[in-house]
Design an enzyme around this catalytic site. Structure first.
Site, PDB file in Angstrom:
ATOM      1  N   LYS A 283       1.169   4.183  -2.925  1.00 46.33           N
ATOM      2  CA  LYS A 283       0.801   5.578  -2.691  1.00 46.33           C
ATOM      3  C   LYS A 283       1.997   6.514  -2.838  1.00 46.33           C
ATOM      4  CE  LYS A 283      -3.521   4.737  -2.154  1.00 46.33           C
ATOM      5  NZ  LYS A 283      -4.489   5.188  -3.189  1.00 46.33           N
TER       6      LYS A 283
ATOM      7  N   TYR B 197       0.827  -1.201   0.000  1.00 44.33           N
ATOM      8  CA  TYR B 197       0.000   0.000   0.000  1.00 44.33           C
ATOM      9  C   TYR B 197       0.866   1.257   0.000  1.00 44.33           C
ATOM     10  CZ  TYR B 197      -3.869   3.127   1.144  1.00 44.33           C
ATOM     11  OH  TYR B 197      -4.799   4.135   1.115  1.00 44.33           O
TER      12      TYR B 197
END
Length: 312
Positions: free
Chosen positions: A186, A182
């Site tokens: 990002k 994740y």
């Protein structure tokens, strides 16, 4: 030099009529943040293409908005598939009578625990290929959406300037324990935004303004259990409306270009009232510096980042 406007003045009102009759494409638009943005833009008169893998939710949302007299259409798509995304963009432009004004790549998945994944296979002598689904959706899918947006913005030459608003996360500014996929995705979205912004690249390639939103923990169907645990520990989490306010600021204010907005849990002023410019630029330095300064100044760290001081 980066192509950007001065730090955002959040006290300036946004004229909602700027969205009327503009054609917006939102990936992940059937639920969570994407749904919130779709509802807001449709309520202000935009034609909203709801792009999502979940047909039942997407069709239901499009039907609901249409029944209310708003303009929305659902397009099923796996954002990790280039051909599907390309077709959806083509169909959206046709539905919008040759127009496309706003693109928001909001489709995303939550983190998988790197430790948990390794524990599953620790008894196996040979290494096991990791699951890259989170990176595929959160980064590759966003890259596909961005590339298609720039293509159509360039060829359609829309006026006023079209808007590309990327959805990153504060996980693109600070590491989260074990959430390697994740955070990597990002940080990647943030890097994509910085590259598009550099030397007026987004203006040169697609004639568009480009901004990025970096939300804290936001309560959505995807994060419900996590948010329950955080709130049980006294950590305040944001709601979809906090992010919607940031997106509307980014795509509805022509004086906002090349900026990064932290979307955090609203206070007494309502949803979005505590959002701020991360000042992630050459003049102010890395946006993580502004994030740290803001959290030190403005109450419990968890109110913005979802992380309490005793977890640091």
């Amino acid at each position: 030099m980066d192509n950007l406007t001065p730090s955002i003045d959040f006290s300036r009102p946004i004229d909602p009529t700027v969205f009327k009759d503009r054609v917006a494409l939102i990936t992940g638009g059937a639920s969570g943040i994407g749904e919130g943005v779709a509802r807001a833009l449709a309520s202000h008169g935009a034609l909203v293409a709801i792009v999502d893998f979940n047909a039942s939710l997407g069709e239901a949302l499009a039907k609901e908005l249409t029944t209310q007299g708003q303009k929305a259409k659902f397009f099923k798509c796996d954002v990790t598939d280039w051909s599907q995304q390309a077709q959806v963009f083509k169909d959206t432009v046709a539905w919008g009578n040759g127009r496309l004004s706003i693109v928001i790549p909001s489709a995303g998945l939550g983190a998988t625990s790197l430790k948990a994944e390794l524990e599953k296979v620790h008894h196996i002598d040979e290494p096991v290929e990791p699951n890259l689904r989170v990176l595929d959706v959160n980064l590759k899918g966003v890259y596909f959406t961005t590339s298609l947006a720039l293509h159509y913005f360039w060829h359609l030459a829309a006026s006023p300037a079209p808007q590309l608003c990327l959805i990153a996360s504060l996980a693109g500014y600070t590491g989260l324990p074990m959430a390697a996929d994740y955070c990597a995705s990002k940080f990647g979205v943030r890097g994509l935004w910085k590259t598009l912004r550099a030397n007026g690249g987004s203006r040169e390639m697609g004639g568009c303004q480009v901004n990025v939103i970096a939300p804290t923990y936001i309560r959505t169907p995807m994060t419900g259990d996590l948010c329950d645990r955080l709130e049980a520990g006294g950590i305040k989490v944001g709601v979809v409306g906090d992010v919607v306010a940031a997106v509307l600021r980014a795509v509805g204010d022509e004086r906002v270009e090349g900026r990064a907005i932290c979307a955090c849990a609203g206070g007494e002023g309502g949803e979005g009232s505590r959002n701020f410019d991360l000042e992630d630029d050459l003049e102010h330095g890395d946006g993580a510096l502004k994030l740290r300064a803001a959290t030190e100044k403005d109450g419990p760290l968890g109110a913005i980042t979802g992380v309490s001081r005793n977890q640091m």
